[in-house]
Design an enzyme around this catalytic site. Sequence first.
Site, PDB file in Angstrom:
ATOM      1  N   ARG A 222      35.717  -9.755   9.863  1.00  0.00           N
ATOM      2  CA  ARG A 222      36.864 -10.627   9.596  1.00  0.00           C
ATOM      3  C   ARG A 222      38.140  -9.842   9.296  1.00  0.00           C
ATOM      4  O   ARG A 222      39.236 -10.238   9.701  1.00  0.00           O
ATOM      5  CB  ARG A 222      36.525 -11.549   8.415  1.00  0.00           C
ATOM      6  CG  ARG A 222      37.681 -12.351   7.864  1.00  0.00           C
ATOM      7  CD  ARG A 222      37.281 -13.054   6.576  1.00  0.00           C
ATOM      8  NE  ARG A 222      36.781 -12.115   5.582  1.00  0.00           N
ATOM      9  CZ  ARG A 222      37.578 -11.388   4.787  1.00  0.00           C
ATOM     10  NH1 ARG A 222      38.880 -11.487   4.869  1.00  0.00           N
ATOM     11  NH2 ARG A 222      37.044 -10.555   3.897  1.00  0.00           N
TER      12      ARG A 222
ATOM     13  N   GLU B 150      36.805  -9.118 -15.735  1.00  0.00           N
ATOM     14  CA  GLU B 150      36.677 -10.089 -14.656  1.00  0.00           C
ATOM     15  C   GLU B 150      35.562 -11.089 -14.959  1.00  0.00           C
ATOM     16  O   GLU B 150      35.728 -12.304 -14.780  1.00  0.00           O
ATOM     17  CB  GLU B 150      36.396  -9.381 -13.330  1.00  0.00           C
ATOM     18  CG  GLU B 150      36.253 -10.342 -12.157  1.00  0.00           C
ATOM     19  CD  GLU B 150      35.696  -9.693 -10.914  1.00  0.00           C
ATOM     20  OE1 GLU B 150      36.147 -10.037  -9.811  1.00  0.00           O
ATOM     21  OE2 GLU B 150      34.777  -8.843 -11.040  1.00  0.00           O
TER      22      GLU B 150
ATOM     23  N   TRP C  81      42.181  -8.768  -7.992  1.00  0.00           N
ATOM     24  CA  TRP C  81      42.321 -10.006  -7.226  1.00  0.00           C
ATOM     25  C   TRP C  81      43.732 -10.201  -6.674  1.00  0.00           C
ATOM     26  O   TRP C  81      43.996 -11.187  -5.983  1.00  0.00           O
ATOM     27  CB  TRP C  81      41.953 -11.211  -8.100  1.00  0.00           C
ATOM     28  CG  TRP C  81      40.482 -11.462  -8.160  1.00  0.00           C
ATOM     29  CD1 TRP C  81      39.606 -11.063  -9.122  1.00  0.00           C
ATOM     30  CD2 TRP C  81      39.705 -12.173  -7.188  1.00  0.00           C
ATOM     31  NE1 TRP C  81      38.337 -11.477  -8.823  1.00  0.00           N
ATOM     32  CE2 TRP C  81      38.368 -12.176  -7.637  1.00  0.00           C
ATOM     33  CE3 TRP C  81      40.012 -12.818  -5.995  1.00  0.00           C
ATOM     34  CZ2 TRP C  81      37.339 -12.784  -6.929  1.00  0.00           C
ATOM     35  CZ3 TRP C  81      38.989 -13.431  -5.290  1.00  0.00           C
ATOM     36  CH2 TRP C  81      37.665 -13.407  -5.750  1.00  0.00           C
TER      37      TRP C  81
ATOM     38  N   TYR D 280      35.100 -18.498  -7.985  1.00  0.00           N
ATOM     39  CA  TYR D 280      33.943 -18.369  -8.875  1.00  0.00           C
ATOM     40  C   TYR D 280      33.971 -19.221 -10.148  1.00  0.00           C
ATOM     41  O   TYR D 280      33.112 -20.085 -10.352  1.00  0.00           O
ATOM     42  CB  TYR D 280      33.771 -16.899  -9.276  1.00  0.00           C
ATOM     43  CG  TYR D 280      33.453 -15.990  -8.131  1.00  0.00           C
ATOM     44  CD1 TYR D 280      32.140 -15.824  -7.681  1.00  0.00           C
ATOM     45  CD2 TYR D 280      34.457 -15.279  -7.479  1.00  0.00           C
ATOM     46  CE1 TYR D 280      31.839 -14.975  -6.624  1.00  0.00           C
ATOM     47  CE2 TYR D 280      34.160 -14.433  -6.420  1.00  0.00           C
ATOM     48  CZ  TYR D 280      32.854 -14.286  -5.992  1.00  0.00           C
ATOM     49  OH  TYR D 280      32.558 -13.459  -4.940  1.00  0.00           O
TER      50      TYR D 280
ATOM     51  N   CYS E 204      31.095 -13.926  -2.737  1.00  0.00           N
ATOM     52  CA  CYS E 204      30.186 -12.910  -2.198  1.00  0.00           C
ATOM     53  C   CYS E 204      28.936 -12.848  -3.071  1.00  0.00           C
ATOM     54  O   CYS E 204      27.829 -12.990  -2.585  1.00  0.00           O
ATOM     55  CB  CYS E 204      30.877 -11.557  -2.142  1.00  0.00           C
ATOM     56  SG  CYS E 204      32.296 -11.510  -1.026  1.00  0.00           S
TER      57      CYS E 204
ATOM     58  N   ARG F  51      25.723 -12.840  -0.438  1.00  0.00           N
ATOM     59  CA  ARG F  51      25.749 -13.058   1.007  1.00  0.00           C
ATOM     60  C   ARG F  51      26.361 -11.853   1.701  1.00  0.00           C
ATOM     61  O   ARG F  51      26.079 -11.553   2.859  1.00  0.00           O
ATOM     62  CB  ARG F  51      26.554 -14.310   1.352  1.00  0.00           C
ATOM     63  CG  ARG F  51      28.026 -14.187   1.012  1.00  0.00           C
ATOM     64  CD  ARG F  51      28.891 -15.309   1.544  1.00  0.00           C
ATOM     65  NE  ARG F  51      30.276 -15.084   1.159  1.00  0.00           N
ATOM     66  CZ  ARG F  51      31.156 -14.380   1.859  1.00  0.00           C
ATOM     67  NH1 ARG F  51      30.795 -13.832   3.006  1.00  0.00           N
ATOM     68  NH2 ARG F  51      32.390 -14.227   1.439  1.00  0.00           N
ATOM     69  N   SER F  52      27.245 -11.143   0.976  1.00  0.00           N
ATOM     70  CA  SER F  52      28.011 -10.035   1.539  1.00  0.00           C
ATOM     71  C   SER F  52      28.282  -9.027   0.432  1.00  0.00           C
ATOM     72  O   SER F  52      28.681  -9.409  -0.667  1.00  0.00           O
ATOM     73  CB  SER F  52      29.334 -10.574   2.106  1.00  0.00           C
ATOM     74  OG  SER F  52      30.208  -9.531   2.474  1.00  0.00           O
ATOM     75  N   CYS F  53      28.040  -7.749   0.707  1.00  0.00           N
ATOM     76  CA  CYS F  53      28.321  -6.730  -0.299  1.00  0.00           C
ATOM     77  C   CYS F  53      28.956  -5.497   0.331  1.00  0.00           C
ATOM     78  O   CYS F  53      28.374  -4.869   1.223  1.00  0.00           O
ATOM     79  CB  CYS F  53      27.062  -6.320  -1.045  1.00  0.00           C
ATOM     80  SG  CYS F  53      27.407  -5.115  -2.370  1.00  0.00           S
ATOM     81  N   ASP F  54      30.142  -5.161  -0.148  1.00  0.00           N
ATOM     82  CA  ASP F  54      30.835  -3.927   0.196  1.00  0.00           C
ATOM     83  C   ASP F  54      30.210  -2.826  -0.670  1.00  0.00           C
ATOM     84  O   ASP F  54      30.500  -2.714  -1.858  1.00  0.00           O
ATOM     85  CB  ASP F  54      32.328  -4.115  -0.110  1.00  0.00           C
ATOM     86  CG  ASP F  54      33.140  -2.834  -0.027  1.00  0.00           C
ATOM     87  OD1 ASP F  54      32.573  -1.765   0.273  1.00  0.00           O
ATOM     88  OD2 ASP F  54      34.353  -2.901  -0.303  1.00  0.00           O
TER      89      ASP F  54
ATOM     90  N   ASN G  12      29.600  -5.374  -8.932  1.00  0.00           N
ATOM     91  CA  ASN G  12      28.635  -6.474  -8.873  1.00  0.00           C
ATOM     92  C   ASN G  12      27.403  -6.186  -9.722  1.00  0.00           C
ATOM     93  O   ASN G  12      26.928  -7.052 -10.470  1.00  0.00           O
ATOM     94  CB  ASN G  12      28.219  -6.735  -7.434  1.00  0.00           C
ATOM     95  CG  ASN G  12      29.357  -7.125  -6.519  1.00  0.00           C
ATOM     96  OD1 ASN G  12      29.382  -6.738  -5.352  1.00  0.00           O
ATOM     97  ND2 ASN G  12      30.324  -7.869  -7.029  1.00  0.00           N
TER      98      ASN G  12
ATOM     99  N   ILE H 109      29.227  -1.068   4.863  1.00  0.00           N
ATOM    100  CA  ILE H 109      30.198  -0.040   4.503  1.00  0.00           C
ATOM    101  C   ILE H 109      31.337  -0.128   5.504  1.00  0.00           C
ATOM    102  O   ILE H 109      31.102  -0.176   6.722  1.00  0.00           O
ATOM    103  CB  ILE H 109      29.584   1.365   4.554  1.00  0.00           C
ATOM    104  CG1 ILE H 109      28.414   1.479   3.564  1.00  0.00           C
ATOM    105  CG2 ILE H 109      30.639   2.426   4.250  1.00  0.00           C
ATOM    106  CD1 ILE H 109      27.594   2.749   3.739  1.00  0.00           C
TER     107      ILE H 109
ATOM    108  N   ALA I 108      39.620  -3.902   1.882  1.00  0.00           N
ATOM    109  CA  ALA I 108      39.848  -4.700   3.089  1.00  0.00           C
ATOM    110  C   ALA I 108      40.072  -6.158   2.666  1.00  0.00           C
ATOM    111  O   ALA I 108      39.220  -6.739   2.008  1.00  0.00           O
ATOM    112  CB  ALA I 108      38.679  -4.602   4.035  1.00  0.00           C
TER     113      ALA I 108
END
Length: 308
Positions: free
Chosen positions: A27, A65, A87, A129, A190, A210-213, A221, A252, A307
């Site tokens: 994305r 956070e 953020w 969240y 995420c 669902r998604s982890c950098d 996290n 990554i 990103a």
Amino acid sequence: MSDAHFEDQYLRLLREVWERGDERRDRTGVGTRSLFGPTLRFDLSDDRVPLLTTKRVAWKTAAREMLWFLTGDTNIRELVRQKVHIWTDWPLDRYRRATGETIDRDAFEARILADPDFAAQWGDLGPVYGKQWVNWDTYEPAGEGLFRLGKPVNQIAELVEMIRHNPTSRRLLFTGWNVAELGGMALPPCHMTYQYHVAGGRLSGMLWQRSCDLGLGFAFNAFSAAMLLRMLAQQCDLAPGELVWSAGDAHIYLNHAHLVEETLARTPRSEPRLHIARRPASIFDYAIEDFAVTDYDPHPHIAAPVAV
């Protein structure tokens, strides 16, 4: 008894994703290497906490956070007041696109702090969240096919009560994935679903992302999930057990090559401990001053772009 460092499993995953991950467009346009479905496990007994040591992690930023999420707030103004910038990039990008103004982050944040009306218009992230965790909207009939807002659901308060009074339930969970409101969020969740399990007087938890950098996001996290588990355990008179971390898309970013190479060249050191100074009246009454980390001797921070 294994002599393995808790961080070794993260480093193995980092290497595996970088060397074997599927390279794909994403994305953001940056591109990633991705693997699906990894799981890591961390022992939280004796105040242990999965705080990465191969680079310095700003754990107080992650803690602020998490405490902000628990207030239900969705505007960056309070975070900026606490000098938390993680953020800001999303509303800043929205403002630049809408106005064409080439304002930098510092100037944008200064306006957020100085002007409440500007903050209300441009600092809100949508129903992210915290909104879903403690203020999930419900609706009730209002006659003739119409509906009005009902009493919101505080998932966190209900979770505490469930752990206390029905600890063997398989419904000890909360989620941020509100399908009806995803389109209004600056970023869909995420770290989206947390589930808990009580056994032998110990509270364990599972975070599914669902998604982890892995380069930037994972460090926050894992620490935040462990911190929240510790808070829940304290509120429910339980000992901390294990944190199970699992991801759908673990990735990554391609522009994080330097971060990966530098991280993998380092050896983990020390075993950090997270201490909670007091037990507040409720899960919503903790303050940043209640938390302290000891035995933390990390390698230097590694800078890398976010990103958006």
